[in-house]
Motif scaffolding. Structure first.
Motif, PDB file in Angstrom:
ATOM      1  N   GLY A 140       0.808  -1.205   0.000  1.00  0.00           N
ATOM      2  CA  GLY A 140       0.000   0.000   0.000  1.00  0.00           C
ATOM      3  C   GLY A 140       0.843   1.257   0.000  1.00  0.00           C
ATOM      4  O   GLY A 140       0.475   2.272  -0.604  1.00  0.00           O
ATOM      5  N   VAL A 141       1.987   1.216   0.663  1.00  0.00           N
ATOM      6  CA  VAL A 141       2.886   2.369   0.694  1.00  0.00           C
ATOM      7  C   VAL A 141       3.473   2.614  -0.692  1.00  0.00           C
ATOM      8  O   VAL A 141       3.577   3.761  -1.147  1.00  0.00           O
ATOM      9  CB  VAL A 141       4.010   2.158   1.729  1.00  0.00           C
ATOM     10  CG1 VAL A 141       5.019   3.311   1.668  1.00  0.00           C
ATOM     11  CG2 VAL A 141       3.425   2.041   3.129  1.00  0.00           C
ATOM     12  N   GLU A 142       3.854   1.544  -1.375  1.00  0.00           N
ATOM     13  CA  GLU A 142       4.369   1.695  -2.743  1.00  0.00           C
ATOM     14  C   GLU A 142       3.312   2.338  -3.637  1.00  0.00           C
ATOM     15  O   GLU A 142       3.615   3.252  -4.418  1.00  0.00           O
ATOM     16  CB  GLU A 142       4.768   0.336  -3.315  1.00  0.00           C
ATOM     17  CG  GLU A 142       5.286   0.425  -4.747  1.00  0.00           C
ATOM     18  CD  GLU A 142       5.709  -0.923  -5.318  1.00  0.00           C
ATOM     19  OE1 GLU A 142       6.211  -0.949  -6.458  1.00  0.00           O
ATOM     20  OE2 GLU A 142       5.534  -1.944  -4.617  1.00  0.00           O
ATOM     21  N   LEU A 143       2.079   1.881  -3.527  1.00  0.00           N
ATOM     22  CA  LEU A 143       1.005   2.451  -4.337  1.00  0.00           C
ATOM     23  C   LEU A 143       0.790   3.927  -4.010  1.00  0.00           C
ATOM     24  O   LEU A 143       0.600   4.755  -4.916  1.00  0.00           O
ATOM     25  CB  LEU A 143      -0.285   1.673  -4.105  1.00  0.00           C
ATOM     26  CG  LEU A 143      -0.336   0.262  -4.694  1.00  0.00           C
ATOM     27  CD1 LEU A 143      -1.559  -0.484  -4.172  1.00  0.00           C
ATOM     28  CD2 LEU A 143      -0.364   0.315  -6.214  1.00  0.00           C
ATOM     29  N   ALA A 144       0.837   4.263  -2.724  1.00  0.00           N
ATOM     30  CA  ALA A 144       0.634   5.654  -2.314  1.00  0.00           C
ATOM     31  C   ALA A 144       1.754   6.555  -2.838  1.00  0.00           C
ATOM     32  O   ALA A 144       1.499   7.662  -3.326  1.00  0.00           O
ATOM     33  CB  ALA A 144       0.555   5.748  -0.793  1.00  0.00           C
ATOM     34  N   LEU A 145       2.991   6.096  -2.747  1.00  0.00           N
ATOM     35  CA  LEU A 145       4.130   6.879  -3.244  1.00  0.00           C
ATOM     36  C   LEU A 145       4.053   7.043  -4.754  1.00  0.00           C
ATOM     37  O   LEU A 145       4.342   8.121  -5.294  1.00  0.00           O
ATOM     38  CB  LEU A 145       5.439   6.196  -2.851  1.00  0.00           C
ATOM     39  CG  LEU A 145       5.799   6.235  -1.369  1.00  0.00           C
ATOM     40  CD1 LEU A 145       6.950   5.280  -1.077  1.00  0.00           C
ATOM     41  CD2 LEU A 145       6.170   7.658  -0.944  1.00  0.00           C
ATOM     42  N   TYR A 146       3.678   5.969  -5.429  1.00  0.00           N
ATOM     43  CA  TYR A 146       3.551   6.020  -6.889  1.00  0.00           C
ATOM     44  C   TYR A 146       2.456   7.004  -7.282  1.00  0.00           C
ATOM     45  O   TYR A 146       2.630   7.816  -8.196  1.00  0.00           O
ATOM     46  CB  TYR A 146       3.224   4.628  -7.420  1.00  0.00           C
ATOM     47  CG  TYR A 146       3.133   4.534  -8.931  1.00  0.00           C
ATOM     48  CD1 TYR A 146       4.279   4.390  -9.704  1.00  0.00           C
ATOM     49  CD2 TYR A 146       1.898   4.595  -9.575  1.00  0.00           C
ATOM     50  CE1 TYR A 146       4.197   4.302 -11.086  1.00  0.00           C
ATOM     51  CE2 TYR A 146       1.812   4.509 -10.956  1.00  0.00           C
ATOM     52  CZ  TYR A 146       2.965   4.356 -11.704  1.00  0.00           C
ATOM     53  OH  TYR A 146       2.875   4.282 -13.086  1.00  0.00           O
ATOM     54  N   PHE A 147       1.343   6.955  -6.585  1.00  0.00           N
ATOM     55  CA  PHE A 147       0.234   7.850  -6.887  1.00  0.00           C
ATOM     56  C   PHE A 147       0.645   9.307  -6.656  1.00  0.00           C
ATOM     57  O   PHE A 147       0.313  10.186  -7.455  1.00  0.00           O
ATOM     58  CB  PHE A 147      -0.968   7.493  -6.011  1.00  0.00           C
ATOM     59  CG  PHE A 147      -2.249   8.133  -6.462  1.00  0.00           C
ATOM     60  CD1 PHE A 147      -3.017   7.544  -7.447  1.00  0.00           C
ATOM     61  CD2 PHE A 147      -2.684   9.319  -5.886  1.00  0.00           C
ATOM     62  CE1 PHE A 147      -4.203   8.136  -7.875  1.00  0.00           C
ATOM     63  CE2 PHE A 147      -3.864   9.914  -6.302  1.00  0.00           C
ATOM     64  CZ  PHE A 147      -4.626   9.319  -7.300  1.00  0.00           C
ATOM     65  N   ARG A 148       1.368   9.535  -5.568  1.00  0.00           N
ATOM     66  CA  ARG A 148       1.831  10.889  -5.260  1.00  0.00           C
ATOM     67  C   ARG A 148       2.683  11.449  -6.392  1.00  0.00           C
ATOM     68  O   ARG A 148       2.598  12.640  -6.725  1.00  0.00           O
ATOM     69  CB  ARG A 148       2.647  10.865  -3.967  1.00  0.00           C
ATOM     70  CG  ARG A 148       3.240  12.198  -3.541  1.00  0.00           C
ATOM     71  CD  ARG A 148       4.103  12.009  -2.307  1.00  0.00           C
ATOM     72  NE  ARG A 148       4.642  13.253  -1.812  1.00  0.00           N
ATOM     73  CZ  ARG A 148       5.760  13.819  -2.279  1.00  0.00           C
ATOM     74  NH1 ARG A 148       6.444  13.229  -3.253  1.00  0.00           N
ATOM     75  NH2 ARG A 148       6.186  14.965  -1.779  1.00  0.00           N
ATOM     76  N   GLU A 149       3.484  10.597  -6.990  1.00  0.00           N
ATOM     77  CA  GLU A 149       4.384  11.029  -8.058  1.00  0.00           C
ATOM     78  C   GLU A 149       3.653  11.209  -9.383  1.00  0.00           C
ATOM     79  O   GLU A 149       3.896  12.170 -10.118  1.00  0.00           O
ATOM     80  CB  GLU A 149       5.500   9.990  -8.231  1.00  0.00           C
ATOM     81  CG  GLU A 149       6.460  10.318  -9.376  1.00  0.00           C
ATOM     82  CD  GLU A 149       7.361   9.139  -9.723  1.00  0.00           C
ATOM     83  OE1 GLU A 149       8.336   9.357 -10.449  1.00  0.00           O
ATOM     84  OE2 GLU A 149       7.057   8.004  -9.295  1.00  0.00           O
ATOM     85  N   GLN A 150       2.754  10.288  -9.703  1.00  0.00           N
ATOM     86  CA  GLN A 150       2.167  10.243 -11.039  1.00  0.00           C
ATOM     87  C   GLN A 150       0.837  10.982 -11.186  1.00  0.00           C
ATOM     88  O   GLN A 150       0.553  11.545 -12.251  1.00  0.00           O
ATOM     89  CB  GLN A 150       1.952   8.780 -11.446  1.00  0.00           C
ATOM     90  CG  GLN A 150       3.227   7.957 -11.540  1.00  0.00           C
ATOM     91  CD  GLN A 150       4.113   8.383 -12.693  1.00  0.00           C
ATOM     92  OE1 GLN A 150       3.640   8.901 -13.702  1.00  0.00           O
ATOM     93  NE2 GLN A 150       5.412   8.179 -12.550  1.00  0.00           N
ATOM     94  N   ALA A 151       0.015  10.984 -10.157  1.00  0.00           N
ATOM     95  CA  ALA A 151      -1.338  11.533 -10.294  1.00  0.00           C
ATOM     96  C   ALA A 151      -1.384  12.998 -10.744  1.00  0.00           C
ATOM     97  O   ALA A 151      -2.250  13.360 -11.543  1.00  0.00           O
ATOM     98  CB  ALA A 151      -2.102  11.353  -8.982  1.00  0.00           C
ATOM     99  N   PRO A 152      -0.477  13.872 -10.267  1.00  0.00           N
ATOM    100  CA  PRO A 152      -0.550  15.272 -10.711  1.00  0.00           C
ATOM    101  C   PRO A 152      -0.344  15.450 -12.214  1.00  0.00           C
ATOM    102  O   PRO A 152      -0.693  16.503 -12.767  1.00  0.00           O
ATOM    103  CB  PRO A 152       0.589  15.940  -9.922  1.00  0.00           C
ATOM    104  CG  PRO A 152       0.736  15.090  -8.704  1.00  0.00           C
ATOM    105  CD  PRO A 152       0.518  13.686  -9.196  1.00  0.00           C
ATOM    106  N   GLN A 153       0.215  14.446 -12.880  1.00  0.00           N
ATOM    107  CA  GLN A 153       0.469  14.554 -14.313  1.00  0.00           C
ATOM    108  C   GLN A 153      -0.717  14.114 -15.165  1.00  0.00           C
ATOM    109  O   GLN A 153      -0.711  14.278 -16.380  1.00  0.00           O
ATOM    110  CB  GLN A 153       1.695  13.706 -14.679  1.00  0.00           C
ATOM    111  CG  GLN A 153       2.947  14.073 -13.900  1.00  0.00           C
ATOM    112  CD  GLN A 153       4.079  13.089 -14.120  1.00  0.00           C
ATOM    113  OE1 GLN A 153       4.316  12.628 -15.226  1.00  0.00           O
ATOM    114  NE2 GLN A 153       4.777  12.744 -13.053  1.00  0.00           N
ATOM    115  N   LEU A 154      -1.736  13.549 -14.536  1.00  0.00           N
ATOM    116  CA  LEU A 154      -2.888  13.064 -15.289  1.00  0.00           C
ATOM    117  C   LEU A 154      -3.646  14.228 -15.926  1.00  0.00           C
ATOM    118  O   LEU A 154      -3.824  15.281 -15.318  1.00  0.00           O
ATOM    119  CB  LEU A 154      -3.836  12.295 -14.367  1.00  0.00           C
ATOM    120  CG  LEU A 154      -3.344  10.938 -13.854  1.00  0.00           C
ATOM    121  CD1 LEU A 154      -4.316  10.390 -12.817  1.00  0.00           C
ATOM    122  CD2 LEU A 154      -3.198   9.954 -15.012  1.00  0.00           C
ATOM    123  N   THR A 155      -4.111  14.007 -17.140  1.00  0.00           N
ATOM    124  CA  THR A 155      -4.904  15.014 -17.837  1.00  0.00           C
ATOM    125  C   THR A 155      -6.342  14.556 -18.049  1.00  0.00           C
ATOM    126  O   THR A 155      -7.194  15.357 -18.425  1.00  0.00           O
ATOM    127  CB  THR A 155      -4.271  15.351 -19.201  1.00  0.00           C
ATOM    128  OG1 THR A 155      -4.152  14.150 -19.987  1.00  0.00           O
ATOM    129  CG2 THR A 155      -2.884  15.966 -19.018  1.00  0.00           C
TER     130      THR A 155
END
Length: 266
Positions: A140-155
């Motif tokens: 779950g921590v890996e998913l949260a860190l990944y989301f933190r990095e990638q989600a702001p780039q979503l269009t």
């Protein structure tokens, strides 16, 4: 420790944890090889011929689960990103698009690997390695860190649908059954649009709030026979609802920390 607690312990000291990941023997060896040899990859064929370089690049851009897709990635790089009909632009996968922009042989030619290119890609690789190391302790921590990095780039929501990790976080946070992934893509997109505003992820506070919601729900789902974990997760989610003034997002992360510390007796 709860998922949100573990996530925050890393997210508030990323420089340290990235340094730890970079020093891991396997990460250091692959990074040294990449930096020493990437300048030789002045064409698509040269990059694909050295599978060690190609695999490093793929993993750096979150595409480690697609190392087999050599033919597709050849087309991605050959078509570039300038044309709206290029494969990288039509796949709706933010990681593939980022890869195509970095390895834009179609637009930059041999100039792709000039300047600080190697350092930039290596930084991405270390980030992915750090996330994977944390995931070995708590997925779950890996998913949260990944989301933190990638989600702001979503269009668009299609970007989330194209990325398995992002989608898992979204489905968990919004309590959407994974079975909806069998539905037509446009049907899934309509469902997400009704529940989610992608632009919220560009707001750091709202992004943190969404991650907190994911973490609490993740712990509740995975707690199994651990009553304390369920109680803690419920308390976090309850704290989120108290601070929620804008729908699913808008949680003050400090409130979550205070509630967690109170549960631990700090």
């Amino acid at each position: 420790m709860t998922t949100i607690g573990s996530y925050l312990a890393v997210a508030t000291d990323l420089t340290r944890w990235r340094a730890v990941a970079a020093k891991a023997p396997d990460v250091a060896a692959e990074t040294n090889y990449f930096k020493a040899n990437i300048a030789k990859a002045t064409s698509i064929d040269a990059l694909l011929k050295d599978r060690r370089l190609f695999n490093y690049a793929m993993k750096a851009f979150g595409l480690g689960d697609r190392l087999y897709a050599v033919g597709m990635m050849r087309k991605v790089m050959a078509q570039g990103v300038a044309n709206s009909g290029a494969l990288a632009n039509t796949l709706r996968d933010p990681n593939i698009l980022a890869f195509a922009k970095a390895f834009d042989y179609a637009g930059k030619g041999a100039g792709v690997v000039s300047g600080r290119f190697a350092e930039s890609v290596a930084g991405r690789y270390v980030e992915q390695a750090m996330q994977a190391q944390q995931g070995a302790q708590n997925p779950g921590v890996e998913l949260a860190l990944y989301f933190r990095e990638q989600a702001p780039q979503l269009t668009s929501v299609y970007g989330a649908l194209a990325d398995k990790k992002l989608l898992q976080v979204v489905q968990t946070a919004l309590d959407i059954s994974p079975r909806t992934s069998t539905q037509p893509i446009d049907t899934q997109a309509r469902l997400l649009k009704a529940k989610l505003n992608i632009d919220d992820f560009k707001d750091a506070r709202k992004l943190d709030a969404f991650i907190a919601r994911f973490a609490a729900t993740y712990d509740m789902r995975s707690a199994g026979t651990t009553p304390a974990a369920v109680t803690n997760a419920n308390a976090i989610l309850y704290g989120a609802s108290l601070a929620d003034s804008d729908g699913p997002v808008g949680v003050d992360i400090s409130l979550i920390l205070r509630r967690q510390n109170a549960l631990r007796g700090f």
